[in-house]
Design a protein around this motif. Sequence first.
Motif, PDB file in Angstrom:
ATOM      1  N   CYS A 297      59.165  -1.261  15.026  1.00  0.00           N
ATOM      2  CA  CYS A 297      58.723   0.039  14.614  1.00  0.00           C
ATOM      3  C   CYS A 297      59.624   0.795  15.507  1.00  0.00           C
ATOM      4  O   CYS A 297      60.492   0.329  16.326  1.00  0.00           O
ATOM      5  N   THR A 313      63.834   4.368  10.354  1.00  0.00           N
ATOM      6  CA  THR A 313      62.931   3.171   9.671  1.00  0.00           C
ATOM      7  C   THR A 313      63.822   2.679   8.464  1.00  0.00           C
ATOM      8  O   THR A 313      63.893   1.411   8.312  1.00  0.00           O
ATOM      9  N   HIS A 331      56.202  -4.244   9.306  1.00  0.00           N
ATOM     10  CA  HIS A 331      56.380  -2.999  10.476  1.00  0.00           C
ATOM     11  C   HIS A 331      55.289  -3.601  11.430  1.00  0.00           C
ATOM     12  O   HIS A 331      54.095  -4.388  11.142  1.00  0.00           O
ATOM     13  N   THR A 363      58.889   3.530   3.512  1.00  0.00           N
ATOM     14  CA  THR A 363      58.490   2.058   3.582  1.00  0.00           C
ATOM     15  C   THR A 363      58.123   1.822   2.015  1.00  0.00           C
ATOM     16  O   THR A 363      58.247   0.917   1.638  1.00  0.00           O
TER      17      THR A 363
END
Length: 453
Positions: A297, A313, A331, A363
């Motif tokens: 993360c 990310t 994640h 994501t």
Amino acid sequence: MRLHIDQSAQYQEIEGFGASGAWWAQVVGKWDHIDEKSGKPANERIAELLYSKENGIGLTIYRYNLGGGSKNSGSSIFSNKNRMAESFLLDDGTYDWTRDEAAVKMMKLSVAAGAESVILFSNSPPEPYTKNHKSCLDKPWRTNLPRKNEAAFAKYLCDCAEHFLGESIPVKYISPVNEPLWIWTEKNGQEGCHYTPYGVYSLLKECEKSLAERKALDEIKLSACENGDIRWFNKTYTLALLLNKKVRERCDGIDVHSYCLPIPLKFLNNRKGFLKRYRKFLDIFFPGVPVKMSEWCHMNGGRDKGMDSALVTAKTMYEDISILGVTSWQHWIAVSEVNYCDGLIYINEDDKTFELTKRLFVTGNFSKYIPSGAKRVKITCDEQGVLPLAFIKDKKTVVILINPTNSPVSVSTDEDTEYLTAVTDEEKDLEEKIIRGTTEITLSKRSVTTLVF
């Protein structure tokens, strides 16, 4: 910018994308009030946002936290009480399957929404098996699991897997060890256990033996070692893990955490360099053994719900997939209640509401469109700032384009057929559009775009 895809140059096969239910699921699992926007129970809607292909980002992997029992015993009081976890094991060696009810419910809701694979992972063995009868350490660098209790811990893990399989939960993996290198004392704020490389080897041998004794668990694989930083001792723990042939066959790959926390020595912050070196090590000593990224993360303070954290990310996912060659990417916690960049969704416990982040949607640019079983293939482009990935399965080609720059970029493709675009940027959240009759598209600034041909 022109893209060129070479489908003859193929790399790893993608298993899926996922997230952990640690700590938050035992809270959100109780949220059966109606979410005003969706008209559904809040816990069901959160599961749907995470795991539904139609109404969410389509994650396929759910990591369930098999707690050590600190919440049952009160033996350790962590600063965040949500990090105190329940265990199904009672002091007399029997089980109470009614424990951790809300977290189990959240796992079941996630499976109903679309999770195809469940990983049972333990930060600490159950307290009745630990040396200090706590689910964290009294002293740094000391293992808390006596060698004599390894077989009992392995049996417990297998009993949990068999129980949940009996409840139609698609358990595919057991992960007995989590970040074995770190100092998991009460001060560090969560359950945890230290293991030496040999301790990991010894415990995994017992887990393999216990699995082999049960026909019902023939398809269950082991996940390990889940080291906590891509820089430190991954090679050492990998060698220890794969020493035993039976364990190696049961592992189905190496699980790593790709954190790279900044430290004041520049040459030790070259994350890409460490990814390359570990990949080279695996290719030399364990060719063909898959590597999986089981926890990451953006460890940054504050609730960043915007594109700054989302682009970090996306870039990390790009590097782990293209450089390390991971076959799955997971994640850390899916949902967070704190002021930290560690969740895809934020919850507010006082009024039982939730907020979505751009991290969730970028994501989804990967998880919603890259099907399980897709092969990564070579893709090139002549724009240095853009980060491209490409995947194929059957007759479908999926391209991910990350544009972290502050300017739009024009893209020309080799495809002249109808295709789908999905864009996440400052204004859009996985906004889909069908493109017809042109091979030219524009990548908006600071964006992640998925193309599906």
